[in-house]
Write a protein that holds these residues in place. Structure first.
Motif, PDB file in Angstrom:
ATOM      1  N   ALA A 280      28.763 -85.433  -3.048  1.00 37.12           N
ATOM      2  CA  ALA A 280      28.121 -84.363  -2.287  1.00 37.12           C
ATOM      3  C   ALA A 280      26.831 -83.928  -2.971  1.00 37.12           C
ATOM      4  O   ALA A 280      25.778 -83.789  -2.329  1.00 37.12           O
ATOM      5  CB  ALA A 280      29.073 -83.176  -2.145  1.00 37.12           C
ATOM      6  N   ALA A 281      26.881 -83.713  -4.293  1.00 40.88           N
ATOM      7  CA  ALA A 281      25.692 -83.293  -5.028  1.00 40.88           C
ATOM      8  C   ALA A 281      24.612 -84.361  -5.002  1.00 40.88           C
ATOM      9  O   ALA A 281      23.422 -84.052  -4.840  1.00 40.88           O
ATOM     10  CB  ALA A 281      26.068 -82.957  -6.473  1.00 40.88           C
ATOM     11  N   ALA A 282      25.014 -85.623  -5.163  1.00 39.76           N
ATOM     12  CA  ALA A 282      24.025 -86.703  -5.162  1.00 39.76           C
ATOM     13  C   ALA A 282      23.351 -86.844  -3.806  1.00 39.76           C
ATOM     14  O   ALA A 282      22.123 -86.989  -3.710  1.00 39.76           O
ATOM     15  CB  ALA A 282      24.699 -88.015  -5.564  1.00 39.76           C
ATOM     16  N   VAL A 283      24.137 -86.775  -2.739  1.00 41.08           N
ATOM     17  CA  VAL A 283      23.590 -86.986  -1.395  1.00 41.08           C
ATOM     18  C   VAL A 283      22.654 -85.848  -0.995  1.00 41.08           C
ATOM     19  O   VAL A 283      21.544 -86.079  -0.513  1.00 41.08           O
ATOM     20  CB  VAL A 283      24.728 -87.141  -0.362  1.00 41.08           C
ATOM     21  N   ILE A 284      23.082 -84.605  -1.209  1.00 43.44           N
ATOM     22  CA  ILE A 284      22.211 -83.497  -0.817  1.00 43.44           C
ATOM     23  C   ILE A 284      21.000 -83.408  -1.740  1.00 43.44           C
ATOM     24  O   ILE A 284      19.971 -82.827  -1.380  1.00 43.44           O
ATOM     25  CB  ILE A 284      22.958 -82.142  -0.811  1.00 43.44           C
ATOM     26  N   GLY A 285      21.096 -84.033  -2.918  1.00 45.11           N
ATOM     27  CA  GLY A 285      19.965 -84.074  -3.826  1.00 45.11           C
ATOM     28  C   GLY A 285      18.985 -85.185  -3.532  1.00 45.11           C
ATOM     29  O   GLY A 285      17.996 -85.343  -4.254  1.00 45.11           O
ATOM     30  N   GLY A 286      19.265 -85.967  -2.484  1.00 42.79           N
ATOM     31  CA  GLY A 286      18.304 -86.987  -2.069  1.00 42.79           C
ATOM     32  C   GLY A 286      18.554 -88.377  -2.612  1.00 42.79           C
ATOM     33  O   GLY A 286      17.725 -89.275  -2.431  1.00 42.79           O
ATOM     34  N   ILE A 287      19.692 -88.616  -3.275  1.00 46.83           N
ATOM     35  CA  ILE A 287      20.009 -89.955  -3.763  1.00 46.83           C
ATOM     36  C   ILE A 287      20.534 -90.789  -2.597  1.00 46.83           C
ATOM     37  O   ILE A 287      21.483 -90.389  -1.929  1.00 46.83           O
ATOM     38  CB  ILE A 287      21.067 -89.908  -4.882  1.00 46.83           C
TER      39      ILE A 287
END
Length: 347
Positions: A280-287
């Motif tokens: 979740a953190a990676a995806v919303i962070g643009g990864i």
């Protein structure tokens, strides 16, 4: 000019171009994308203050930041792996099994609660823990790169196996007699803030510098964007990918060290369910889950956003049972936004 240097510029530049090609337009766009969560963090801060005046107290904010460190290190490792075009689900188990194995090696048995070997001195616990994380990365690399097993299935199996090993060694009990040298980093304070916070920020800065300035770091974008072109350009794709998997395992093990020191014990369920928050953190962070795109600054803001959401919900009296639902919803929304913002076409 060597044979490996010339094609790197000629053929791999288009893949690195996601970060470098067309500088006047694309770099500006990337910077805006990196900062996209900053207004969200600000809005969450305002909402948190409205929900409870305790939100802006130093104790609460420092608590939020410290709780972000262990998750942040997992996200850092996963972000590097995702940029290279791979994924590793076993990081969730590595954060728990690495400290358990370290404690098993250095602590003696405690009746029926814990059957430790006590074969090594306490100061070796941290090196053993980090070595276990590296070993997990080595095994994952062997399965994925040498045996050509599907990465998702291989790391899912590794996650399950390591979780069982963690519960088996600890016998389902928390390990509380942690050596002082092992717990120091997780509970120490430097310059008025938890040492774990400074360490996490330093590792993110080191990783960002490597991706921006080191040749092998920049090559991760090429590998994730088009591994065949990267290989044709002379980049040792398998070797670099293997190293990244090992780095991810070491970061997860180090997160286990900080977590153990923070809470003073190694839980039998340590890290359970964390992989959902990591993605979740990676995806919303643009990864990008497809590889070749994203920055560590974006991943860091993704971690802070998730932790602030949880903190605001807690202060607002929302039961913690809803956290997993919220993480899943955040992933789906972020994927939809990323899909239309990138302009990618689906087959």
């Amino acid at each position: 000019m060597t044979e490996t240097t010339r094609p790197l510029t000629a053929e791999v530049a288009p893949e690195l171009g996601k970060a470098h090609q067309g500088r006047a337009f694309r770099i500006d766009f990337a910077r805006w994308r990196d900062l996209s969560l900053v207004p969200v963090i600000f809005v969450l801060g305002v909402i948190g203050f409205i929900v409870s005046p305790a939100f802006l107290t130093s104790d609460n904010l420092i608590g939020v930041v410290q709780q972000s460190t262990e998750l942040g290190l997992l996200v850092l490792g996963e972000a590097l792996i995702l940029i290279s075009g791979r994924m590793d689900l076993s990081l969730e188990s590595t954060i728990g099994v690495a400290p358990v194995i370290a404690m098993w090696m250095v602590l003696p048995s405690h009746g029926e609660r814990f059957a430790g070997l006590g074969a090594l001195p306490g100061w070796t616990a941290i090196p053993i823990c980090l070595a276990v994380g590296a070993l997990v990365g080595v095994i994952n690399g062997f399965l994925i790169l040498k045996l050509r097993v599907n990465g998702f299935i291989a790391t899912l199996g590794m996650l399950t196996m390591l979780r069982g090993l963690q519960i088996g060694i600890s016998e389902g009990q928390s390990i509380v007699n942690v050596p002082a040298s092992f717990s120091y980093l997780g509970k120490a304070r430097w310059l008025g803030a938890p040492a774990a916070v400074w360490i996490c920020l330093a590792l993110f800065a080191l990783g960002a510098a490597a991706l921006a300035y080191l040749r092998h770091g920049r090559a991760l974008y090429a590998i994730g964007g088009n591994p065949e072109a990267a290989k044709a350009a002379g980049i040792r794709v398998d070797r670099i990918t293997w190293i990244v998997l090992c780095v991810g395992g070491v970061l997860a093990a180090f997160a286990g060290i900080l977590y153990t020191g923070h809470y003073g014990s190694v839980s039998a369920t340590q890290g359970n369910g964390w992989i959902f928050q990591v993605f979740a953190a990676a995806v919303i962070g643009g990864i990008s889950l497809k590889g070749g795109r994203g920055t560590l600054f974006g991943a860091l803001t993704g971690v802070l956003t998730l932790q602030l959401v949880v903190n605001v919900m807690t202060l607002g009296g929302v039961p913690a049972l809803w956290n997993q639902f919220l993480n899943g919803m955040i992933i789906i929304v972020a994927l939809i936004i990323s899909r239309f913002a990138s302009g990618e076409k689906q087959d």
